[in-house]
Design a protein around this motif. Structure first.
Motif, PDB file in Angstrom:
ATOM      1  N   ASN A 263      -9.276  26.349  87.288  1.00 42.61           N
ATOM      2  CA  ASN A 263      -9.900  25.768  88.474  1.00 42.61           C
ATOM      3  C   ASN A 263     -10.921  26.779  88.999  1.00 42.61           C
ATOM      4  O   ASN A 263     -10.672  27.536  89.935  1.00 42.61           O
ATOM      5  N   TYR A 264     -12.100  26.775  88.369  1.00 44.87           N
ATOM      6  CA  TYR A 264     -13.109  27.760  88.720  1.00 44.87           C
ATOM      7  C   TYR A 264     -13.684  27.512  90.109  1.00 44.87           C
ATOM      8  O   TYR A 264     -14.128  28.451  90.775  1.00 44.87           O
ATOM      9  N   GLY A 265     -13.685  26.283  90.539  1.00 47.14           N
ATOM     10  CA  GLY A 265     -14.184  25.985  91.876  1.00 47.14           C
ATOM     11  C   GLY A 265     -13.314  26.610  92.957  1.00 47.14           C
ATOM     12  O   GLY A 265     -13.810  27.214  93.911  1.00 47.14           O
ATOM     13  N   ALA A 266     -11.982  26.485  92.809  1.00 48.66           N
ATOM     14  CA  ALA A 266     -11.078  27.095  93.774  1.00 48.66           C
ATOM     15  C   ALA A 266     -11.171  28.618  93.723  1.00 48.66           C
ATOM     16  O   ALA A 266     -11.123  29.296  94.762  1.00 48.66           O
ATOM     17  N   ALA A 267     -11.313  29.173  92.513  1.00 48.40           N
ATOM     18  CA  ALA A 267     -11.478  30.621  92.383  1.00 48.40           C
ATOM     19  C   ALA A 267     -12.737  31.090  93.096  1.00 48.40           C
ATOM     20  O   ALA A 267     -12.733  32.094  93.811  1.00 48.40           O
ATOM     21  N   ALA A 268     -13.826  30.342  92.924  1.00 45.98           N
ATOM     22  CA  ALA A 268     -15.075  30.700  93.593  1.00 45.98           C
ATOM     23  C   ALA A 268     -14.952  30.551  95.104  1.00 45.98           C
ATOM     24  O   ALA A 268     -15.503  31.359  95.864  1.00 45.98           O
ATOM     25  N   ALA A 269     -14.239  29.528  95.566  1.00 47.73           N
ATOM     26  CA  ALA A 269     -14.061  29.328  97.006  1.00 47.73           C
ATOM     27  C   ALA A 269     -13.290  30.484  97.630  1.00 47.73           C
ATOM     28  O   ALA A 269     -13.652  30.990  98.700  1.00 47.73           O
TER      29      ALA A 269
END
Length: 294
Positions: A263-269
């Motif tokens: 979940n790269y989006g959550a990691a980036a968030a």
């Protein structure tokens, strides 16, 4: 300018600008672009090689994760303990080294030696020390007839064990910086303090600390920024999460989102939240520093 001087100056300027452009391109490609991409990815969802805009969904995912609060608490705990040990201890060691008149070079090299070791080797060395069966620390306790400890397996002391290892690994650089700052203090100030009857601690508090205030405040800022991003030590010593999640940090949670949960989006968030927090802290520090200088 003569006809021979102009081409020489032009070549010299082109060479200088060529090196400058190369450095700017390296920063842009390896630093600035990943930062901008990370900010955009915080509001996107990556699936099948494509990204879709999802707004604040990634932030909601992060906030609703039960590990979110624990990761922040552990990170703040690590930062607090690291400031007590990793900020104070190097300064005290620098004070001692500054007063020594023999074996200065050897002792400075000895203090800086852990910084020259590969971080993985240093962490694995401490992992051996902390081993509950044959580790060095339990051997020392056994020598004094004290009960053995489950160092990294005990959720109450696991984070402290990580802080001790991190302090030993990184204190060399800070110690040399403090030592350089101490050697710029005029000796007349200490002589005046002696004439006033000041003791050791009064000289440190009223002479040494004020004279090294700028270095101390800058190192404090750098220490907080570095410790808030801790990853290597807990990851190698306790596998990241540690017993009962006691060593789960924000950066390790980012790692889990990206490489365990894909979940790269959550990691980036979550990375964006950490970036905003550290940027805000740095801005407050700069503002207070300017106000104090004025």
């Amino acid at each position: 300018m003569s006809s021979t001087t102009y081409p020489r100056a032009l070549r010299r300027n082109l060479t200088a600008h060529g090196f400058l452009i190369g450095a700017v391109l390296c920063f842009a490609f390896f630093s600035w672009y990943p930062m901008v991409r990370e900010v955009l990815l915080a509001f996107q969802k990556a699936e099948g090689g494509k990204t879709n805009w999802v707004g604040l969904d990634n932030l909601r995912t992060v906030f609703n994760d039960p590990a979110f609060g624990q990761a922040w608490r552990n990170t703040l705990l690590f930062t607090g303990l690291a400031l007590v040990l990793g900020f104070v201890v190097p300064f005290l060691v620098a004070l001692v080294l500054n007063e020594l008149r023999h074996l200065n070079g050897y002792l400075r090299m000895l203090v800086y030696l852990p910084v020259m070791l590969p971080p993985v080797a240093s962490v694995l060395l401490f992992k051996y020390f902390y081993d509950p069966g044959y580790g060095l620390f339990n051997e020392v306790l056994d020598f004094f007839h004290l009960p053995a400890q489950q160092w990294l397996q005990d959720p109450d002391i696991a984070m402290l064990c990580v802080v001790v290892a991190a302090t030993w690994m990184n204190m060399g650089g800070a110690t040399l910086i403090y030592l350089a700052a101490l050697q710029t203090i005029p000796g007349e100030l200490y002589e005046a303090a002696d004439l006033d009857g000041a003791g050791l601690w009064r000289k440190i508090w009223h002479v040494t600390v004020p004279q090294t205030r700028l270095v101390l405040s800058l190192m404090l800022l750098m220490q907080i920024i570095a410790t808030m991003q801790v990853f290597t030590e807990p990851f190698l010593l306790t596998g990241g999460a540690g017993p009962e999640g006691s060593t789960t940090t924000v950066v390790y949670l980012i790692y889990q989102y990206a490489f365990n949960f894909n979940n790269y989006g959550a990691a980036a968030a979550l990375g964006l939240l950490l970036l905003v927090l550290l940027a805000g802290f740095s801005a407050v520090y700069v503002k207070l520093s300017r106000a104090e200088d004025e």
